[in-house]
Design a protein around this motif. Structure first.
Motif, mmCIF file in Angstrom:
data_model
loop_
_atom_site.group_PDB
_atom_site.id
_atom_site.type_symbol
_atom_site.label_atom_id
_atom_site.label_comp_id
_atom_site.label_asym_id
_atom_site.label_seq_id
_atom_site.Cartn_x
_atom_site.Cartn_y
_atom_site.Cartn_z
ATOM 1 N N ARG A 65 -9.369 -4.694 0.967
ATOM 2 C CA ARG A 65 -8.567 -4.641 2.195
ATOM 3 C C ARG A 65 -7.353 -3.734 2.003
ATOM 4 N N VAL A 89 -8.496 0.037 1.845
ATOM 5 C CA VAL A 89 -8.844 0.574 3.170
ATOM 6 C C VAL A 89 -7.589 0.782 4.002
ATOM 7 N N ARG A 90 -6.636 -0.134 3.889
ATOM 8 C CA ARG A 90 -5.394 -0.001 4.663
ATOM 9 C C ARG A 90 -4.624 1.240 4.225
ATOM 10 N N GLU A 118 -5.808 3.980 2.849
ATOM 11 C CA GLU A 118 -6.535 5.149 3.314
ATOM 12 C C GLU A 118 -6.246 5.417 4.795
ATOM 13 N N SER A 119 -6.190 4.348 5.586
ATOM 14 C CA SER A 119 -5.955 4.492 7.017
ATOM 15 C C SER A 119 -4.541 4.993 7.292
ATOM 16 N N VAL A 120 -3.551 4.411 6.634
ATOM 17 C CA VAL A 120 -2.151 4.817 6.851
ATOM 18 C C VAL A 120 -1.935 6.255 6.399
ATOM 19 N N ALA A 176 -4.155 8.687 6.137
ATOM 20 C CA ALA A 176 -4.839 9.617 7.040
ATOM 21 C C ALA A 176 -4.053 9.782 8.342
ATOM 22 N N ASP A 177 -3.519 8.687 8.841
ATOM 23 C CA ASP A 177 -2.753 8.740 10.079
ATOM 24 C C ASP A 177 -1.487 9.583 9.915
ATOM 25 N N ARG A 193 4.410 2.784 4.163
ATOM 26 C CA ARG A 193 4.305 3.833 5.183
ATOM 27 C C ARG A 193 5.566 4.682 5.231
#
Length: 355
Positions: free
Chosen positions: A180, A183-184, A186-188, A190-191, A289
């Protein structure tokens, strides 16, 4: 004859009504009974448990009575209902019907585990191992083997897991929580990469992640992240060494004992940014972030140096002469409470392997 049959039928109907009333009364009484508890209790439901078995267990333990009627209620009304595994919080005064309501809604107790900004992967693993609520599956595995389980054997684990507070139910595995967090991140990343400023010295998001980890370790005051990022980006653009202590400390590994010397600054390691140009080969910590955003949106300016005041904040300088004056003022005349890096953050117990 017909009259006799009518009376007989009436008798059957009356008996049926009485029987139905008795069953309804029994079911109502069973559901409305309060659980025999004086304090909060956790009821653990594992895979394979059934409502029937749980009712009988609770009756044996004296928590409730009339489990037959509760089992009958479930069979008549909830036979297709899924029973979720996990822990259920039983409260003093709660009724059997309210307990069944918890099972219907799957209201299992949620626990939390926090990954802190600035922790390294060893500290993350230690936090997972320290939780008795997490099923341990990776304790004997190397970092590379852990990444292989995640499907990324070619990746270095440092900086790859997003710092946050994660909710979970008892019995979750350590690898599930890491998945989890992976994946989090990677998402942050990429954003933030999609919305990056122009003219940055990064060829790929991973380089921004490395920079963000340095910013994370250097920053004691959140508002300084962008300014520190600006210093490092300008140094990279000019071909200057980054010369940042946290990378040296990371490269020292278990040899770090709370301070670094001039000899440490000269000792070659892949992470020594006093001897190696450019970014270190991997991140040196987990990053939030805000640090990623700072790395991708460095503050404009002309400063090329900064020195810690000793309270977690920094003095920024444009020239080496200004910087040397700041060093003399804030480092060579240190107060007893001087701190050259961000304040220490809580680490999990038994973290003797932490950097």
């Amino acid at each position: 004859m017909i009259r006799k049959l009518s009376f007989a039928l009436l008798g059957v109907v009356l008996l049926a009504v009485l029987a139905y009333g008795l069953v309804a009364w029994k079911l109502h009484a069973a559901l409305e009974q309060p659980l025999q508890l004086d304090e909060v209790r956790m009821l653990e439901v594992v895979s394979g448990d059934t409502p029937s078995g749980l009712f009988q267990r609770l009756e044996r333990e004296g928590v409730l009575r009339d489990s037959f009627w509760l089992r009958l209620h479930w069979r008549l009304n909830l036979s297709g209902q899924t029973l979720h595994s996990g822990e259920y919080r039983l409260l003093a005064g709660m009724t059997a019907g309210e307990l069944i309501g918890l099972w219907q809604r799957g209201e299992v107790v949620q626990h939390t585990l926090t990954i802190v900004e600035g922790w390294n992967f060893r500290q993350v693993r230690t936090a997972l191992q320290a939780s008795p609520l997490v099923e341990q599956t990776i304790a004997d595995l190397s970092d590379r083997e852990v990444m292989a389980l995640l499907g990324h054997a070619d990746l270095h684990p440092e900086g790859r897991f997003f710092p946050d507070t994660y909710s979970f139910t008892r019995g979750v595995t350590d690898i599930e929580l890491l998945q989890r967090a992976f994946v989090r991140l990677e998402s942050v990343l990429a954003d933030e990469w999609q919305r990056r400023s122009e003219g940055l010295p990064y060829k790929e998001p991973y380089q921004a992640l490395i920079m963000a980890s340095i910013i994370e370790k250097e920053t004691g005051v959140p508002s300084e992240r962008g300014e520190i990022a600006g210093v490092f980006v300008r140094r990279l653009a000019r071909g200057m060494l980054l010369q940042t202590d946290p990378t040296v400390i990371y490269g020292m590994g278990e040899n770090y004992r709370g301070r670094i010397t001039r000899a440490d600054l000269r000792k070659p390691t892949p992470y020594n940014t006093y001897t190696n140009a450019g970014l270190p080969p991997t991140p040196i910590a987990m990053v939030g972030r805000e640090a990623i955003h700072a790395a991708l949106h460095p503050m404009e300016g002309t400063s090329l140096y900064f020195v810690a005041r000793g309270d977690g904040s920094h003095v920024f300088s444009n020239t080496l002469a200004e910087h040397n004056r700041a060093v003399r003022e804030y480092q060579l005349k240190r107060r007893a409470d001087y701190r050259s890096s961000p304040p220490p953050r809580s680490a999990p117990a038994a973290s003797e392997n932490s950097q």
